[in-house]
Motif scaffolding. Structure first.
Motif, PDB file in Angstrom:
ATOM      1  N   TYR A   1       0.840  -1.207   0.000  1.00 24.03           N
ATOM      2  CA  TYR A   1       0.000   0.000   0.000  1.00 24.03           C
ATOM      3  C   TYR A   1       0.866   1.245   0.000  1.00 24.03           C
ATOM      4  N   ILE A   2       0.238   2.370  -0.331  1.00 20.84           N
ATOM      5  CA  ILE A   2       0.857   3.683  -0.123  1.00 20.84           C
ATOM      6  C   ILE A   2      -0.143   4.548   0.618  1.00 20.84           C
ATOM      7  N   GLU A   3       0.320   5.251   1.624  1.00 19.98           N
ATOM      8  CA  GLU A   3      -0.552   6.177   2.330  1.00 19.98           C
ATOM      9  C   GLU A   3      -0.850   7.370   1.416  1.00 19.98           C
ATOM     10  N   VAL A   4      -2.110   7.799   1.404  1.00 18.48           N
ATOM     11  CA  VAL A   4      -2.509   8.910   0.540  1.00 18.48           C
ATOM     12  C   VAL A   4      -1.689  10.154   0.864  1.00 18.48           C
ATOM     13  N   ASP A   5      -1.468  10.420   2.142  1.00 19.48           N
ATOM     14  CA  ASP A   5      -0.672  11.600   2.525  1.00 19.48           C
ATOM     15  C   ASP A   5       0.756  11.497   2.005  1.00 19.48           C
ATOM     16  N   ASP A   6       1.322  10.281   2.024  1.00 19.11           N
ATOM     17  CA  ASP A   6       2.684  10.092   1.511  1.00 19.11           C
ATOM     18  C   ASP A   6       2.726  10.250  -0.004  1.00 19.11           C
ATOM     19  N   LEU A   7       1.680   9.802  -0.678  1.00 20.70           N
ATOM     20  CA  LEU A   7       1.609   9.976  -2.136  1.00 20.70           C
ATOM     21  C   LEU A   7       1.658  11.457  -2.490  1.00 20.70           C
ATOM     22  N   ILE A   8       0.903  12.266  -1.769  1.00 22.01           N
ATOM     23  CA  ILE A   8       0.860  13.716  -2.037  1.00 22.01           C
ATOM     24  C   ILE A   8       2.199  14.362  -1.685  1.00 22.01           C
ATOM     25  N   LEU A   9       2.793  13.954  -0.551  1.00 15.52           N
ATOM     26  CA  LEU A   9       4.101  14.507  -0.180  1.00 15.52           C
ATOM     27  C   LEU A   9       5.163  14.113  -1.208  1.00 15.52           C
ATOM     28  N   ASN A  10       5.082  12.893  -1.724  1.00 11.95           N
ATOM     29  CA  ASN A  10       6.005  12.482  -2.782  1.00 11.95           C
ATOM     30  C   ASN A  10       5.882  13.394  -3.996  1.00 11.95           C
ATOM     31  N   ALA A  11       4.665  13.699  -4.394  1.00  9.90           N
ATOM     32  CA  ALA A  11       4.452  14.569  -5.556  1.00  9.90           C
ATOM     33  C   ALA A  11       5.097  15.936  -5.327  1.00  9.90           C
ATOM     34  N   LYS A  12       4.994  16.443  -4.110  1.00  7.76           N
ATOM     35  CA  LYS A  12       5.599  17.750  -3.795  1.00  7.76           C
ATOM     36  C   LYS A  12       7.125  17.672  -3.850  1.00  7.76           C
ATOM     37  N   ILE A  13       7.683  16.621  -3.242  1.00  4.07           N
ATOM     38  CA  ILE A  13       9.146  16.457  -3.273  1.00  4.07           C
ATOM     39  C   ILE A  13       9.626  16.292  -4.707  1.00  4.07           C
ATOM     40  N   TYR A  14       8.935  15.461  -5.485  1.00  5.64           N
ATOM     41  CA  TYR A  14       9.367  15.209  -6.855  1.00  5.64           C
ATOM     42  C   TYR A  14       9.195  16.437  -7.740  1.00  5.64           C
ATOM     43  N   GLY A  15       8.144  17.199  -7.506  1.00  2.48           N
ATOM     44  CA  GLY A  15       7.984  18.450  -8.245  1.00  2.48           C
ATOM     45  C   GLY A  15       9.155  19.388  -8.011  1.00  2.48           C
ATOM     46  N   HIS A  16       9.531  19.551  -6.746  1.00  2.00           N
ATOM     47  CA  HIS A  16      10.669  20.420  -6.412  1.00  2.00           C
ATOM     48  C   HIS A  16      11.988  19.841  -6.932  1.00  2.00           C
ATOM     49  N   ALA A  17      12.121  18.518  -6.890  1.00  2.00           N
ATOM     50  CA  ALA A  17      13.361  17.890  -7.381  1.00  2.00           C
ATOM     51  C   ALA A  17      13.511  18.097  -8.885  1.00  2.00           C
ATOM     52  N   ILE A  18      12.422  17.908  -9.629  1.00  2.00           N
ATOM     53  CA  ILE A  18      12.463  18.140 -11.082  1.00  2.00           C
ATOM     54  C   ILE A  18      12.843  19.592 -11.359  1.00  2.00           C
ATOM     55  N   TYR A  19      12.236  20.510 -10.634  1.00  2.00           N
ATOM     56  CA  TYR A  19      12.517  21.924 -10.853  1.00  2.00           C
ATOM     57  C   TYR A  19      13.974  22.262 -10.524  1.00  2.00           C
ATOM     58  N   GLU A  20      14.483  21.702  -9.436  1.00  2.00           N
ATOM     59  CA  GLU A  20      15.858  21.973  -9.013  1.00  2.00           C
ATOM     60  C   GLU A  20      16.856  21.479 -10.065  1.00  2.00           C
ATOM     61  N   LEU A  21      16.577  20.336 -10.685  1.00  2.00           N
ATOM     62  CA  LEU A  21      17.486  19.769 -11.657  1.00  2.00           C
ATOM     63  C   LEU A  21      17.352  20.407 -13.040  1.00  2.00           C
ATOM     64  N   ALA A  22      16.184  20.959 -13.335  1.00  2.00           N
ATOM     65  CA  ALA A  22      15.917  21.462 -14.711  1.00  2.00           C
ATOM     66  C   ALA A  22      15.791  22.970 -14.814  1.00  2.00           C
ATOM     67  N   LYS A  23      15.820  23.680 -13.701  1.00  2.00           N
ATOM     68  CA  LYS A  23      15.566  25.136 -13.749  1.00  2.00           C
ATOM     69  C   LYS A  23      16.683  25.883 -14.464  1.00  2.00           C
TER      70      LYS A  23
END
Length: 463
Positions: A441-463
């Motif tokens: 399983y994945i906790e819904v809250d963890d899924l959303i936090l993952n999306a936030k971390i990954y969004g920032h990670a993509i931006y940090e690497l591609a900005k």
């Protein structure tokens, strides 16, 4: 924190898209035309690219092997690389393994953690960047592989057609950051059965496990004997004595012996209970006489048993970066001519293949066994001051408020298959690793936090 606010707005779509993919059984099957890994994998790739298109991304399907969604301009690109295929579901689920049902704030199903939902989290992280029109200097690709659980055979196909990314990550391990991955081998240890049993107890067949990289939760043996009552009583006594779940019953004038264990990921064999080795321990106590299958069983009982570090086998290795070698027996099959066992050995990052395999080969050659179907991945190791490592450390600390320690793991990820990729999440420290296990399983809250971390990670690497 604009990215976080946007992801909160997108969270219903994030959850729904994750559920849609988990509901598709995408275990590798025989190839069909245009479907290199079977119909289920084909269907999940098509559904994923449809979701990407509906979110406004350009998509590409590379011959059914790999698909990707792309955003932005520039010569170079940053990648998030993950997979849509899953291991078989196995038994013991409290909710349907392809139901994607939500209970107590958790989405249950095969692929919720490994690796469908985390890939959707990365996709929605990029969607947030797109909707906010944040400036990037590089293109971004979310790359969807389809054969990670069965050997990553699609990655060479991708790299033949496309150049590699300049940086990126795979959301298919744990946080904070994986800077080292053990060397991985998967292979069969076989023995021809030329000397047959002539005693009262004859093993007619032996089958167990699903894959080399999963601790087997079931094994079954078929035994021919005139003294059926003695075998049934032996199984009862064995279970009482050892606590291992081994039972025997009469079927069509034969004895069926069943061994039930607990599945776990092949990189963490100590977390499971190996049904094959439970079976071997029981069979080793039966009067099998002098024959090849008895020698094979006795060999593995003596040199492996329930060890998961290769010590008795003579292949124990350990380093401070990645810990001990792991030793998993994943499957066994036997017919009248041959017995074969699939092993998954993972060796520490500072050692070489030969450090493990030279003593291994010496041991089995002396016992008249052979190795077949060898697959090998070298270890992966990034310096602690590598720019990708430093960027992801920054993002993790900013988004969680916690120190981004560097980890080395036994699990193999796509980071070994594509240059400039490291493993980053999705399992948070202290949370259970349910990959390849029942009730993933994945906790819904963890899924959303993952999306936030990954969004920032993509931006940090591609900005």
């Amino acid at each position: 924190m604009e990215i976080n606010r946007k992801i909160d707005e997108l969270k219903e779509g994030l959850i729904k898209s994750s559920q849609e993919l988990v509901k598709i059984k995408s275990v590798e099957e025989p190839a069909k035309e245009g479907m290199p890994y079977g119909e289920g994998v084909h269907n999940v790739l098509n559904k994923t690219l449809e979701i990407c298109q509906n979110l406004g991304f350009k998509t590409v399907n590379i011959d059914g092997y790999v698909g990707y969604a792309e955003y932005g301009e520039g010569e170079d690109y940053v990648a998030v690389l993950g997979h849509l295929d899953v291991v078989p579901e196995g038994d013991g689920w409290i909710y349907p393994p392809y139901g994607a049902e939500i209970h107590d704030g958790k989405i249950y199903g095969r692929g919720t953690m490994d690796d469908k939902a985390p890939m959707v989290a990365a996709l929605y992280g990029l969607k947030a960047i797109k909707d906010l029109n944040l400036p990037l200097s590089k293109r971004v690709r979310i790359i969807f592989g389809t054969n990670e659980e069965s050997g990553c055979n699609e990655m060479p196909h991708y790299l033949e057609k496309e150049k590699a990314p300049v940086a990126g990550f795979t959301p298919d391990a744990e946080y904070p950051i994986i800077y080292g991955e053990k060397g991985i081998t998967i292979f069969d240890v076989t023995k021809k059965l030329t000397v047959k049993s002539t005693g009262d107890v004859i093993i007619k067949s032996l089958n167990g496990g699903q894959r080399a990289n999963v601790v087997p939760d079931y094994c079954e043996a078929l035994i021919s004997t005139k003294n059926t009552e003695a075998i049934i009583n032996a199984a009862k006594e064995f279970k009482s004595k050892t606590g291992y779940d081994v039972t025997a019953e009469i079927k069509d004038n034969m004895i069926v012996v069943k061994s039930v264990g607990v599945a776990a990921h092949g990189s963490l064999p100590h977390l499971g209970k190996n049904a094959i080795m439970q079976m071997f321990k029981f069979l080793g106590e039966l009067p099998l006489g002098k024959c090849d299958i008895a020698d094979y069983i006795n060999f593995f009982n003596k040199y492996v048993g329930f060890e998961t570090d290769g010590k008795s086998f003579g292949v124990y290795l350990e380093d401070k970066e990645s810990g001990k070698l792991s030793f998993n027996i994943g499957t066994v099959s036997m017919d009248e001519e041959k017995v074969s066992m699939a092993l998954n050995l993972r060796y520490p990052v500072t050692f070489k293949y030969e450090n493990m395999m030279n003593p291994f080969n010496e041991k089995i050659e002396a016992a008249g066994m052979e190795i077949e179907n060898m697959l090998h991945q070298k270890p992966l190791f990034f310096p602690a001051d590598h720019p990708i490592i430093k960027s992801l450390q920054k993002v993790y600390t900013e988004q969680t408020g916690k120190e981004a320690k560097l980890l080395a793991i036994g699990g193999g990820t796509y980071a070994k298959e594509m240059p400039n990729i490291v493993a980053f999440g999705p399992i948070f420290p202290g949370k259970p690793d349910l990959d390849h296990q029942a009730n993933e399983y994945i906790e819904v809250d963890d899924l959303i936090l993952n999306a936030k971390i990954y969004g920032h990670a993509i931006y940090e690497l591609a900005k």
